[in-house]
Design an enzyme around this catalytic site. Structure first.
Site, short mmCIF file in Angstrom:
data_model
loop_
_atom_site.label_atom_id
_atom_site.label_comp_id
_atom_site.label_asym_id
_atom_site.label_seq_id
_atom_site.Cartn_x
_atom_site.Cartn_y
_atom_site.Cartn_z
N ARG A 39 55.95 40.72 43.39
CA ARG A 39 56.44 39.70 44.33
C ARG A 39 57.58 38.88 43.74
O ARG A 39 57.36 37.99 42.91
CB ARG A 39 55.28 38.79 44.76
CG ARG A 39 54.34 39.48 45.76
CD ARG A 39 53.10 38.68 46.01
NE ARG A 39 52.21 38.64 44.86
CZ ARG A 39 51.04 38.00 44.83
NH1 ARG A 39 50.63 37.34 45.90
NH2 ARG A 39 50.29 38.02 43.75
N ASP A 64 56.57 47.46 39.67
CA ASP A 64 55.23 47.95 40.00
C ASP A 64 54.79 48.81 38.81
O ASP A 64 55.38 49.87 38.56
CB ASP A 64 55.29 48.79 41.28
CG ASP A 64 53.91 49.21 41.75
OD1 ASP A 64 52.99 49.34 40.92
OD2 ASP A 64 53.75 49.42 42.98
N TYR A 157 35.99 49.75 39.43
CA TYR A 157 36.58 48.63 38.69
C TYR A 157 35.97 48.57 37.29
O TYR A 157 36.68 48.43 36.29
CB TYR A 157 36.37 47.31 39.45
CG TYR A 157 36.99 46.13 38.72
CD1 TYR A 157 38.37 46.05 38.55
CD2 TYR A 157 36.20 45.10 38.21
CE1 TYR A 157 38.95 44.96 37.86
CE2 TYR A 157 36.76 44.02 37.54
CZ TYR A 157 38.13 43.96 37.37
OH TYR A 157 38.70 42.90 36.70
N LYS A 161 37.89 48.95 33.64
CA LYS A 161 37.88 47.93 32.58
C LYS A 161 37.17 48.43 31.32
O LYS A 161 37.48 47.98 30.22
CB LYS A 161 37.26 46.62 33.11
CG LYS A 161 38.17 45.93 34.14
CD LYS A 161 39.53 45.51 33.53
CE LYS A 161 40.40 44.76 34.50
NZ LYS A 161 41.68 44.31 33.91
N1 NAP Z 1 39.81 36.58 38.19
C1 NAP Z 1 38.76 37.09 37.56
O1 NAP Z 1 37.60 36.75 37.82
C2 NAP Z 1 38.99 38.11 36.46
C3 NAP Z 1 37.96 38.35 35.57
C4 NAP Z 1 38.15 39.29 34.57
C5 NAP Z 1 39.36 39.94 34.45
N2 NAP Z 1 40.36 39.70 35.35
C6 NAP Z 1 41.60 40.44 35.18
O2 NAP Z 1 42.66 39.51 35.00
C7 NAP Z 1 43.89 40.12 35.37
C8 NAP Z 1 44.69 39.17 36.26
O3 NAP Z 1 43.98 38.95 37.45
P1 NAP Z 1 43.90 37.54 38.18
O4 NAP Z 1 42.49 37.13 38.18
O5 NAP Z 1 44.91 36.62 37.63
O6 NAP Z 1 44.24 37.98 39.68
P2 NAP Z 1 45.49 37.67 40.62
O7 NAP Z 1 45.64 36.21 40.80
O8 NAP Z 1 45.29 38.50 41.83
O9 NAP Z 1 46.72 38.22 39.78
C9 NAP Z 1 46.94 39.60 39.60
C10 NAP Z 1 48.35 39.83 39.11
O10 NAP Z 1 48.54 41.25 38.90
C11 NAP Z 1 49.75 41.62 39.54
N3 NAP Z 1 49.72 43.02 39.93
C12 NAP Z 1 48.79 43.66 40.68
N4 NAP Z 1 49.14 44.94 40.86
C13 NAP Z 1 50.33 45.11 40.23
C14 NAP Z 1 51.21 46.21 40.08
N5 NAP Z 1 50.94 47.40 40.62
N6 NAP Z 1 52.35 46.04 39.36
C15 NAP Z 1 52.63 44.84 38.81
N7 NAP Z 1 51.84 43.76 38.92
C16 NAP Z 1 50.70 43.90 39.63
C17 NAP Z 1 49.88 40.69 40.74
O11 NAP Z 1 51.24 40.54 41.11
P3 NAP Z 1 51.95 41.17 42.40
O12 NAP Z 1 50.92 41.25 43.48
O13 NAP Z 1 53.07 40.22 42.69
O14 NAP Z 1 52.44 42.50 41.92
C18 NAP Z 1 49.37 39.38 40.14
O15 NAP Z 1 50.43 38.72 39.47
C19 NAP Z 1 43.53 41.45 36.02
O16 NAP Z 1 43.70 42.48 35.08
C20 NAP Z 1 42.06 41.28 36.35
O17 NAP Z 1 41.38 42.51 36.39
C21 NAP Z 1 40.21 38.79 36.34
#
Ligand code: NAP
Length: 261
Positions: A39, A64, A157, A161
């Site tokens: 984005r 991406d 998922y 991970k």
């Molecule tokens: N939130 C939780 O509870 C949690 C817990 C454990 C681990 N995690 C991990 O933390 C990481 C970040 O997640 P978040 O919680 O911050 O979620 P989020 O707010 O949805 O952020 C996800 C980020 O990943 C980017 N993204 C997704 N697909 C992409 C692609 N194909 N190419 C480039 N960028 C991409 C999105 O950007 P765009 O959409 O702009 O591309 C966004 O910036 C992830 O790996 C997630 O699995 C999250």
């Protein structure tokens, strides 16, 4: 302590949540940021905000991570331009759906595996040779407690991970003898856009995930990332797991009961 001042940090998935908070914390610590995500407007806003607030350089690129050619081409031109990277934060990732395997959506599966596993590999494969040639660098992979404990409906998922955890361990072994450190940071429930994405834009379903307890904030995870990056050069935090105080396992939450009148 390792200073982050003047270092170049690549943050994937910097347009939201943990990636955005990490970019903010890193810039506050004096690091220059290369922020990538899909984005563009979000990245532009982040760039405006960080350059107004801190004396650092912020470059952005719409990328991406699933697109191998785009990843290869972008980093080839970045390094050819004389740039380098000290830090790679492999954060871009997502969960899609929570259906049991027998009802799973093929597109959701592809998206999780292509982003969380293959995307992380494409970026790492593009960046690591340059870190190796400089014998310097730090890779931080954002895994999850979903890479330690499986939960119902987590299936693909969880698998993605678990793969991130295996890749962190594998990278550390493959980089033995270099100064490059690899740290996996594995959060539990953290309130970001994660659940909104998982439930395909269903805000009510997303809100329910975080109801009745205080989840991690993206800034809490960003602090953990900064901690591992700032460890002295002889210290490699291989794996850091953090959860909200009210969470003690993948499905173990101390949630307040909803009020009944
Ligand atoms: N939130 C939780 O509870 C949690 C817990 C454990 C681990 N995690 C991990 O933390 C990481 C970040 O997640 P978040 O919680 O911050 O979620 P989020 O707010 O949805 O952020 C996800 C980020 O990943 C980017 N993204 C997704 N697909 C992409 C692609 N194909 N190419 C480039 N960028 C991409 C999105 O950007 P765009 O959409 O702009 O591309 C966004 O910036 C992830 O790996 C997630 O699995 C999250």
């Amino acid at each position: 302590m390792t200073s982050l001042k003047g270092k170049w940090a690549l943050v994937t998935g910097a347009s939201s949540g943990i990636g955005m908070a990490a970019a903010q914390r890193l810039a506050a610590a004096g690091a220059n940021i290369l922020a990538v995500a899909r984005r563009q407007e979000r990245l532009e806003e982040l760039q405006r905000q960080l350059t107004a607030q801190y004396d650092v350089t912020v470059d952005i690129h719409v990328l991406d991570v699933r697109d191998r050619t785009a990843v290869e081409t972008f980093f080839a031109s970045w390094f050819a331009g004389g740039h380098h990277l000290d830090i790679l934060l492999n954060n871009a990732g997502l969960a899609m759906g929570k259906a049991p395997v027998q009802e799973g959506d093929w597109q959701d599966w592809d998206e999780m595996i292509d982003t969380n596993v293959k995307g992380l590999l494409y970026v790492s494969r593009s960046v690591l040779p340059h870190m190796v040639s400089r014998n310097s660098g730090h890779v931080v992979n954002i895994g999850s407690i979903a890479g330690h404990w499986v939960y119902p409906g987590g299936n693909v998922y969880n698998a993605s991970k678990f793969a991130v955890r295996a890749l962190g361990e594998g990278m550390n072994m493959d980089l033995l003898g270099t100064n490059i450190r690899v740290s996996n940071v594995d959060p539990g429930a953290c309130e970001t856009e994660f659940s909104l994405v998982r439930f395909h834009g269903d805000q009510e379903a997303a809100d329910a995930v975080y109801k009745g307890f205080e989840p991690l904030r993206p800034e809490d995870v960003a602090d953990a990332i900064c901690y591992v990056l700032q460890a002295p050069p002889h210290v490699n935090v291989a794996n850091l797991v953090l959860m909200a105080t009210a969470q003690r396992g993948a499905t173990l939450f101390a949630k307040e009961k909803p009020q009944t009148s």
